[in-house]
Design an enzyme around this catalytic site. Sequence first.
Site, PDB file in Angstrom:
ATOM      1  N   ARG A  58      -5.586   3.193  12.076  1.00 37.57           N
ATOM      2  CA  ARG A  58      -5.284   1.786  12.356  1.00 37.57           C
ATOM      3  C   ARG A  58      -6.289   1.184  13.331  1.00 37.57           C
ATOM      4  O   ARG A  58      -6.395  -0.015  13.448  1.00 37.57           O
ATOM      5  CB  ARG A  58      -3.885   1.638  12.956  1.00 37.57           C
ATOM      6  CG  ARG A  58      -2.756   1.897  11.973  1.00 37.57           C
ATOM      7  CD  ARG A  58      -1.444   1.339  12.516  1.00 37.57           C
ATOM      8  NE  ARG A  58      -0.424   1.292  11.493  1.00 37.57           N
ATOM      9  CZ  ARG A  58       0.515   2.215  11.319  1.00 37.57           C
ATOM     10  NH1 ARG A  58       0.544   3.258  12.116  1.00 37.57           N
ATOM     11  NH2 ARG A  58       1.413   2.083  10.366  1.00 37.57           N
ATOM     12  N   LYS A  88       0.816  -1.218   0.000  1.00 34.79           N
ATOM     13  CA  LYS A  88       0.000   0.000   0.000  1.00 34.79           C
ATOM     14  C   LYS A  88       0.850   1.269   0.000  1.00 34.79           C
ATOM     15  O   LYS A  88       0.397   2.306  -0.481  1.00 34.79           O
ATOM     16  CB  LYS A  88      -1.007  -0.001   1.138  1.00 34.79           C
ATOM     17  CG  LYS A  88      -0.452   0.277   2.514  1.00 34.79           C
ATOM     18  CD  LYS A  88      -1.582   0.234   3.546  1.00 34.79           C
ATOM     19  CE  LYS A  88      -1.052  -0.003   4.932  1.00 34.79           C
ATOM     20  NZ  LYS A  88      -0.324   1.111   5.531  1.00 34.79           N
ATOM     21  N   ARG A 121      12.786 -11.308   2.418  1.00 34.62           N
ATOM     22  CA  ARG A 121      13.587 -10.093   2.519  1.00 34.62           C
ATOM     23  C   ARG A 121      14.790 -10.353   3.422  1.00 34.62           C
ATOM     24  O   ARG A 121      14.652 -10.906   4.512  1.00 34.62           O
ATOM     25  CB  ARG A 121      12.697  -8.993   3.115  1.00 34.62           C
ATOM     26  CG  ARG A 121      13.311  -7.646   3.192  1.00 34.62           C
ATOM     27  CD  ARG A 121      12.251  -6.595   3.356  1.00 34.62           C
ATOM     28  NE  ARG A 121      11.607  -6.653   4.675  1.00 34.62           N
ATOM     29  CZ  ARG A 121      10.614  -5.854   5.049  1.00 34.62           C
ATOM     30  NH1 ARG A 121      10.118  -4.971   4.210  1.00 34.62           N
ATOM     31  NH2 ARG A 121      10.100  -5.949   6.255  1.00 34.62           N
ATOM     32  N   ARG A 125       2.612 -10.265  13.590  1.00 35.13           N
ATOM     33  CA  ARG A 125       2.273  -8.901  13.154  1.00 35.13           C
ATOM     34  C   ARG A 125       0.935  -8.906  12.419  1.00 35.13           C
ATOM     35  O   ARG A 125       0.132  -7.983  12.562  1.00 35.13           O
ATOM     36  CB  ARG A 125       3.365  -8.357  12.230  1.00 35.13           C
ATOM     37  CG  ARG A 125       4.556  -7.782  12.991  1.00 35.13           C
ATOM     38  CD  ARG A 125       5.816  -7.814  12.154  1.00 35.13           C
ATOM     39  NE  ARG A 125       5.797  -6.883  11.033  1.00 35.13           N
ATOM     40  CZ  ARG A 125       6.622  -6.964   9.981  1.00 35.13           C
ATOM     41  NH1 ARG A 125       7.526  -7.934   9.919  1.00 35.13           N
ATOM     42  NH2 ARG A 125       6.573  -6.086   9.016  1.00 35.13           N
ATOM     43  N   ARG A 168      16.097 -10.076   9.202  1.00 32.16           N
ATOM     44  CA  ARG A 168      15.764  -9.370  10.440  1.00 32.16           C
ATOM     45  C   ARG A 168      14.788 -10.213  11.251  1.00 32.16           C
ATOM     46  O   ARG A 168      13.955 -10.913  10.688  1.00 32.16           O
ATOM     47  CB  ARG A 168      15.114  -8.007  10.116  1.00 32.16           C
ATOM     48  CG  ARG A 168      16.034  -7.040   9.375  1.00 32.16           C
ATOM     49  CD  ARG A 168      15.358  -5.676   9.242  1.00 32.16           C
ATOM     50  NE  ARG A 168      13.919  -5.838   8.998  1.00 32.16           N
ATOM     51  CZ  ARG A 168      12.986  -4.959   9.351  1.00 32.16           C
ATOM     52  NH1 ARG A 168      13.322  -3.862   9.955  1.00 32.16           N
ATOM     53  NH2 ARG A 168      11.719  -5.178   9.086  1.00 32.16           N
TER      54      ARG A 168
END
Length: 216
Positions: A88, A13, A127, A171, A160
């Site tokens: 949010r 987004k 990633r 998350r 990470r």
Amino acid sequence: MIVVLLGPPGCGKGTQGERLAAALGVPKISTGDVIRAAMKAGTPLGLKAKSYYDRGDLVPDDLIMEIIKGALAAPEQGKGAILDGVVRTVPQAEGLAGVLASLGRKLDLVLLFEIADEELVGRLSARTVCEACQSPFMGRQPGQLHADCAKEPKGHLVRRKDDEPEAIRNRLKVYQAQTAPVVAWYKANNGPLTAIDALGTVDGVTARVRAAAGLS
Ligand SMILES: [Zn+2]
């Protein structure tokens, strides 16, 4: 045109919001950017926000909304804005509705980017970053040497902690728990909610976003 973006981490987004902002000729505003700008400018609200930051506390919603209100009232936002990360939670959705009403403006569009959790787990866990120079990479395995590293000695690619599959699933759970009530709130309040299928190429998703915004 005032547009709110809703979507999970990794849904794209941010990129889509930048493209829409450019197409509409309006700025893209994120809560973090707006608060940092207010702190840097040393406005009364910025200094108040800074006092929370300096104590390591979260900036409260009502103060964030006052800062957003100031940003939306600025002349460069006269044509509208793309709001990313501003809504949010339900209190933030209510807060934004109050801010817009007090400015005599209205929310034109809420874009809800939808994509399967496992697709996001796959994307985000692909990633890696160089441990030495922090350059990001997609689809390269942890442990590889960063051959073009600007640092000496050259770094290796690491994943990470945030991008480990379990951390991503957590998350996403937090996101779903916060966002489902926001979606229900917009539906209950006749919010201009449009779901966007966020699976596919970046250009393909952009075409869906443009159609939702009434662009060709
Ligand atoms: Zn490197």
